[in-house]
Scaffold this active site. Structure first.
Site, mmCIF file in Angstrom:
data_model
loop_
_atom_site.group_PDB
_atom_site.id
_atom_site.type_symbol
_atom_site.label_atom_id
_atom_site.label_comp_id
_atom_site.label_asym_id
_atom_site.label_seq_id
_atom_site.Cartn_x
_atom_site.Cartn_y
_atom_site.Cartn_z
ATOM 1 N NE ARG A 164 90.249 117.426 54.045
ATOM 2 C CZ ARG A 164 91.279 117.103 54.072
ATOM 3 N NH1 ARG A 164 91.197 115.541 53.577
ATOM 4 N NH2 ARG A 164 92.535 117.804 54.274
ATOM 5 C CB SER A 235 91.688 124.329 54.652
ATOM 6 O OG SER A 235 92.711 123.728 55.049
ATOM 7 C CD GLU A 331 88.450 121.827 53.393
ATOM 8 O OE1 GLU A 331 89.272 121.502 53.373
ATOM 9 O OE2 GLU A 331 88.623 121.456 54.729
HETATM 10 P P1 NAP Z 1 100.850 120.511 54.309
HETATM 11 O O1 NAP Z 1 101.305 119.344 55.283
HETATM 12 O O2 NAP Z 1 101.789 121.868 54.258
HETATM 13 O O3 NAP Z 1 100.531 119.881 52.489
HETATM 14 C C1 NAP Z 1 100.318 120.592 52.151
HETATM 15 C C2 NAP Z 1 98.919 119.658 51.544
HETATM 16 O O4 NAP Z 1 99.727 119.090 50.575
HETATM 17 C C3 NAP Z 1 97.959 119.293 52.439
HETATM 18 O O5 NAP Z 1 96.689 119.775 51.350
HETATM 19 C C4 NAP Z 1 97.754 117.556 52.226
HETATM 20 O O6 NAP Z 1 96.872 117.173 51.322
HETATM 21 C C5 NAP Z 1 98.863 117.553 51.412
HETATM 22 N N1 NAP Z 1 100.211 116.370 51.243
HETATM 23 C C6 NAP Z 1 101.006 116.587 51.983
HETATM 24 N N2 NAP Z 1 101.660 116.027 52.816
HETATM 25 C C7 NAP Z 1 101.066 114.620 52.028
HETATM 26 C C8 NAP Z 1 101.368 113.377 51.506
HETATM 27 N N3 NAP Z 1 102.551 112.595 53.073
HETATM 28 N N4 NAP Z 1 100.119 112.105 51.329
HETATM 29 C C9 NAP Z 1 99.416 113.052 51.172
HETATM 30 N N5 NAP Z 1 98.723 114.442 50.712
HETATM 31 C C10 NAP Z 1 99.847 115.436 51.414
HETATM 32 O O7 NAP Z 1 99.637 120.849 55.125
HETATM 33 P P2 NAP Z 1 99.047 121.205 56.051
HETATM 34 O O8 NAP Z 1 98.380 122.786 55.878
HETATM 35 O O9 NAP Z 1 100.135 121.506 56.858
HETATM 36 O O10 NAP Z 1 97.945 120.679 56.870
HETATM 37 C C11 NAP Z 1 98.155 119.046 56.976
HETATM 38 C C12 NAP Z 1 96.932 118.958 57.348
HETATM 39 O O11 NAP Z 1 96.537 119.014 58.416
HETATM 40 C C13 NAP Z 1 96.331 117.973 55.801
HETATM 41 O O12 NAP Z 1 95.817 117.058 56.051
HETATM 42 C C14 NAP Z 1 95.454 119.178 55.819
HETATM 43 O O13 NAP Z 1 94.068 119.047 55.211
HETATM 44 C C15 NAP Z 1 94.923 118.679 57.209
HETATM 45 N N6 NAP Z 1 94.152 120.165 57.977
HETATM 46 C C16 NAP Z 1 93.028 120.683 57.260
HETATM 47 C C17 NAP Z 1 92.379 121.938 57.752
HETATM 48 C C18 NAP Z 1 90.205 122.768 57.555
HETATM 49 O O14 NAP Z 1 90.440 123.040 57.637
HETATM 50 N N7 NAP Z 1 90.833 121.425 56.725
HETATM 51 C C19 NAP Z 1 93.241 122.729 58.765
HETATM 52 C C20 NAP Z 1 94.208 121.992 59.427
HETATM 53 C C21 NAP Z 1 94.861 121.229 58.630
HETATM 54 P P3 NAP Z 1 95.224 116.702 52.387
HETATM 55 O O15 NAP Z 1 94.598 118.286 52.946
HETATM 56 O O16 NAP Z 1 94.001 115.834 51.391
HETATM 57 O O17 NAP Z 1 95.619 115.941 53.655
#
Ligand code: NAP
Length: 338
Positions: A164, A235, A331
């Site tokens: 990021r 996020s 972020e």
């Molecule tokens: P989640 O699946 O509940 O997981 C929680 C965190 O653990 C995530 O932030 C993700 O990191 C990490 N994670 C989960 N599974 C993983 C794997 N197999 N390998 C490596 N890292 C893992 O998360 P969530 O909130 O529903 O989000 C899902 C994805 O959408 C994430 O990648 C998240 O970053 C992305 N997202 C980002 C935003 C934003 O505003 N930036 C908004 C919505 C969704 P990472 O964040 O590094 O992937």
């Protein structure tokens, strides 16, 4: 270039908060950008670049300078050897590019479906979701160099991408005009993240980039507040990346803590700490709160100010530091006050 005066920053950012921008310049080309910068210099005003304002918190005191709103259009695909090059203007909505690629059956960015913001903003924080990030497909970025007044092309290596993160976060000297990605005609769905794996188990079709994009949009819509109703920038905090020994020490204190191998260390889940250690899911302060379905997201309701968002973020940061020793990084970017 068109210049508007006294524009509410709430209309320019998805948090829908903040004071008034003295000037907003709509920039549809590099020439427009040069003109807007010349105007700012001539009037000794600061300037700041915005796309759709989906990852920024605007000051309540407003911005007494020129906001350059980058609206450069254009979306094209060209075949090159085994890959498809997709080129998009900085003002094109990221999700428009994702949908256009999926329509043509091209793989590579389908897991990034539904991310708000423009193509020009995408490299700034190296957008990522569900195991993919922009840097995986990005080939080059055309930029306007505000110091020399020239346009040039940066390679992926020049962008210094990280988790990021990119060089564009640390310096505003380069304004992104256009991005080029390399997509693939052949590909396979990347379903490592639990929500996508669960979609597969539930029989959701995931055979094409369009299928995966639709599944990702559906999952996101369940976890993120509707932008039409609330202000948010998704996020608010990054996930910390820590050294292996720090991770081991935390695991002793918090058995069950998720930890993932990442570039430069072990990635932890901020949302997990907010939920399971600090019990902050749904925590409310004034007109702002940590979203019930995803506590990493700060939501602002009508009447909220940016200072309220910032105060809630500071409280979360302090509690996280006091309880776990972890320093959270934001972020979301803070627009300067001047
Ligand atoms: P989640 O699946 O509940 O997981 C929680 C965190 O653990 C995530 O932030 C993700 O990191 C990490 N994670 C989960 N599974 C993983 C794997 N197999 N390998 C490596 N890292 C893992 O998360 P969530 O909130 O529903 O989000 C899902 C994805 O959408 C994430 O990648 C998240 O970053 C992305 N997202 C980002 C935003 C934003 O505003 N930036 C908004 C919505 C969704 P990472 O964040 O590094 O992937």
């Amino acid at each position: 270039m068109t210049l508007a005066e006294q524009v509410p920053l709430s209309a320019l950012t998805t948090f829908k908060t903040g004071g008034t921008a003295r000037y907003v310049a709509e920039c549809r080309s590099a020439e427009d950008i040069a003109e807007a910068l010349a105007y700012a210099r001539e009037h000794a005003l600061p300037w700041y670049v915005l796309g759709e304002g989906s990852n920024v918190l605007a000051p309540d005191d407003g911005y007494a300078g020129v906001i350059l709103r980058i609206r450069i259009e254009g979306l094209s695909f060209a075949e090159e050897d085994e890959r498809m090059l997709a080129t998009a203007g900085a003002g094109v909505s990221w999700d428009t590019l994702v949908a256009a690629a999926a329509e043509r059956g091209f793989w590579g960015i389908e897991n990034l479906a539904g991310i708000p913001g423009t193509c020009g903003a995408a490299p700034v924080q190296n957008i990522g979701a569900y195991g993919s990030e922009l840097a995986d497909t990005l080939v080059s970025v055309d930029v306007f160099d505000t110091e020399s007044g020239e346009t040039r092309t940066l390679s992926r290596e020049d962008c210094a991408f990280g988790y990021r993160d990119s060089r564009f976060k640390r310096s505003t000297a380069l304004i992104i005009l256009r991005i080029t990605l390399a997509l693939r005609k052949d590909g396979a769905p990347q379903l490592a993240y639990k929500d996508l794996a669960a979609a597969k188990d539930a029989g959701v079709p995931l055979a094409t980039p369009g299928d995966v994009g639709a599944a990702v949009r559906e999952i996101r819509s369940r976890k993120f507040p509707p932008l039409a109703e609330y202000g948010t920038a998704g996020s608010f905090f990054k996930n910390p990346v820590v050294a292996a020994d720090a991770c081991a020490a935390l695991l002793e204190r918090y058995p069950g803590m998720p930890a993932y191998l990442a570039d430069g260390g072990i990635k932890l889940s901020t949302a997990w700490f907010l939920d399971n250690v600090l019990s902050l899911r749904g925590y409310r302060s004034g007109h702002t709160w940590l979203y019930e379905r995803q506590p990493l997201v700060i939501v602002a309701e009508a009447g909220a100010s940016s200072s309220e968002v910032d105060a809630l973020a500071r409280e979360v940061e302090a509690r996280m530091r006091e309880t776990t020793g972890i320093t959270l990084e934001r972020e979301v970017r803070m627009m300067p006050t001047m």
